[in-house]
Design a protein around this motif. Structure first.
Motif: not given
Length: 118
Positions: A65-73, A75-82
């Motif tokens: 996981p590189m970065d976490f953000s929370v959408a208005y609804d 949901e948690i969005v995790v930018a990942i490097r795979q």
């Protein structure tokens, strides 16, 4: 929110350690989990355990996981490097960036989706 992010970091740690039971303890019994290999979703603990067992017999994925953000609804969005290797260690996918999207319910992961990033 910090508790949720720490929770998801632990999920990634358990996944990368191949600790299926550790991850399943964080997942709702009726989870809908994106099937990154075949498309669609697998459902529930049994489906998820079969999916990962089959996956780990053929490839060795590592997600960071590189970065976490929370959408208005919510949901948690995790930018990942795979990074994905074959079982001999040869790199098949190197540093691919995707977004993992989580929906939590009752402190557990209820739904997981994968989104490509530009």
């Amino acid at each position: 929110m910090l508790d949720k992010l720490a929770f998801l970091r632990r999920v990634y740690e358990r996944f990368n350690a191949r600790d299926i039971d550790g991850v399943l303890a964080c997942v709702h019994a009726d989870v809908q989990w994106a099937n990154g290999q075949d498309g669609g979703h697998v459902q529930g603990h049994d489906g998820l355990q079969r999916y990962w067992t089959r996956q780990w017999r053929t490839i060795d994925p590592h997600v960071e996981p590189m970065d976490f953000s929370v959408a208005y609804d919510g949901e948690i969005v995790v930018a990942i490097r795979q990074t994905v290797r074959d079982l001999s260690g040869k790199i098949l996918v190197d540093n691919k960036k995707v977004a993992h999207v989580f929906r939590l319910e009752g402190g557990l992961i209820k739904r997981f989706d994968i989104r490509t990033t530009p």
